[in-house]
Design a protein around this motif. Structure first.
Motif, short mmCIF file in Angstrom:
data_model
loop_
_atom_site.label_atom_id
_atom_site.label_comp_id
_atom_site.label_asym_id
_atom_site.label_seq_id
_atom_site.Cartn_x
_atom_site.Cartn_y
_atom_site.Cartn_z
N ASP A 247 0.88 -1.16 0.08
CA ASP A 247 0.00 0.08 -0.06
C ASP A 247 0.87 1.24 0.10
N GLY B 148 -4.48 3.21 2.50
CA GLY B 148 -4.78 1.82 3.01
C GLY B 148 -4.23 1.68 4.47
N VAL B 149 -3.28 0.63 4.60
CA VAL B 149 -2.67 0.67 5.97
C VAL B 149 -1.49 1.56 6.19
N ASN B 150 -1.23 2.25 4.98
CA ASN B 150 0.03 3.42 5.10
C ASN B 150 -0.55 4.79 4.91
N ASN B 151 -2.02 4.99 5.30
CA ASN B 151 -2.57 6.19 5.11
C ASN B 151 -1.96 7.44 6.29
N TYR C 187 -5.81 -5.70 7.77
CA TYR C 187 -6.55 -4.75 7.51
C TYR C 187 -7.58 -4.25 8.64
N LYS D 117 -10.73 1.31 8.98
CA LYS D 117 -10.23 2.40 8.60
C LYS D 117 -9.16 2.04 7.75
N ASP D 118 -8.53 1.03 7.23
CA ASP D 118 -7.70 1.01 6.26
C ASP D 118 -8.39 0.64 5.04
N ASN E 178 -8.48 9.02 1.52
CA ASN E 178 -7.05 9.00 1.95
C ASN E 178 -6.48 10.34 1.91
#
Length: 254
Positions: free
Chosen positions: A9, A14-17, A158, A161-162, A169
């Motif tokens: 991501d 995603g998880v790195n937002n 995940y 929120k992800d 994002n």
């Protein structure tokens, strides 16, 4: 030999937002991609590395080869960005032949590349998405969205929120990247690739022009650069498009 896949991501989704402000450049993300590839090679020495990239990611898959022409062993791309993204006659001609309201069309024609605003970008993208098959071809078989969503919801990596941050994002207010992208021209870089580089392009994709990708591959005189046009497909791959992607990735190991 062991085979595995790495899913990334990009920073900002995603998880790195996180917020991607206007200090970020394309080269910021190119360096992240280089760091990722080097880390994978460090952890798994001797393994060949192949990249699958789509749309904005296709810029990164091309530009890492500027730093090292053999950084990876092969690339498969869906929707290669080459040049003149959004701002080209193909977009306007397709919209003119669609059912877009005349008022909307005239507003889009009035957008200027050198001064385009985020609101104007949204209007242009919305026109392509709603009135053409540029993004999603309505005649093609759609990807199995249910399975994809189920996989994300059941993934140990995940959270809700992800999942939301895939679409909403940290890129929402960024302007610096789009300003670079619309002036980008990767024609020369792609023409000279020294590793197998396969471009898959939907036949109705006008976001990243199928005609431009096909023309580049034909004129490059480079056996490493291939382009295949996938029927009934747009900028976003449907079921057939993803099947073709996996097919090409598997060919690398034959």
């Amino acid at each position: 030999m062991m085979k595995f896949m790495v899913y990334w991501d990009q920073l900002g989704c995603g998880v790195n937002n996180c917020v991607i402000d206007d200090n970020f450049t394309i080269d910021s993300f190119v360096q992240m991609t280089i760091d990722l590839v080097r880390e994978i090679k460090k952890r798994y020495p001797g393994q060949k590395v192949y990249i699958f990239a789509m749309s904005w990611g296709s810029i990164l898959s091309a530009k890492i080869l500027e730093a090292d022409s053999h950084m990876v062993d092969g690339v498969v791309v869906w929707g290669q960005i080459i040049k003149d993204v959004f701002f080209n006659e193909e977009v306007i001609n397709t919209l003119e032949n669609s059912r877009i309201p005349r008022k909307n069309l005239e507003a889009i024609k009035g957008i200027r590349k050198e001064s385009v605003s985020p609101k104007e970008f949204q209007m242009l993208a919305a026109g392509i998405r709603k009135y053409t098959s540029g993004y999603q071809n309505k005649a093609g078989k759609k990807a199995a969205a249910g399975k994809i969503i189920k996989g994300l919801f059941t993934s140990p990596d995940y959270k809700i929120k992800d999942f939301k941050a895939i679409m909403i994002n940290g890129y929402q207010k960024n302007q610096s990247l789009w300003k670079e992208i619309i002036y980008l021209d990767l024609s020369k870089l792609l023409s000279g690739v020294q590793i197998p580089y396969i471009i898959l392009q939907g036949d109705t994709d006008i976001v990243t022009s199928a005609a431009e990708a096909s023309r580049l591959a034909e004129t490059a005189d480079n056996d490493n650069l291939k382009c295949e046009i996938v029927k009934n497909s747009g900028h976003l791959p449907g079921r057939e498009g993803m099947d073709r992607v996996f097919e090409k990735l598997c060919l690398f190991e034959q």
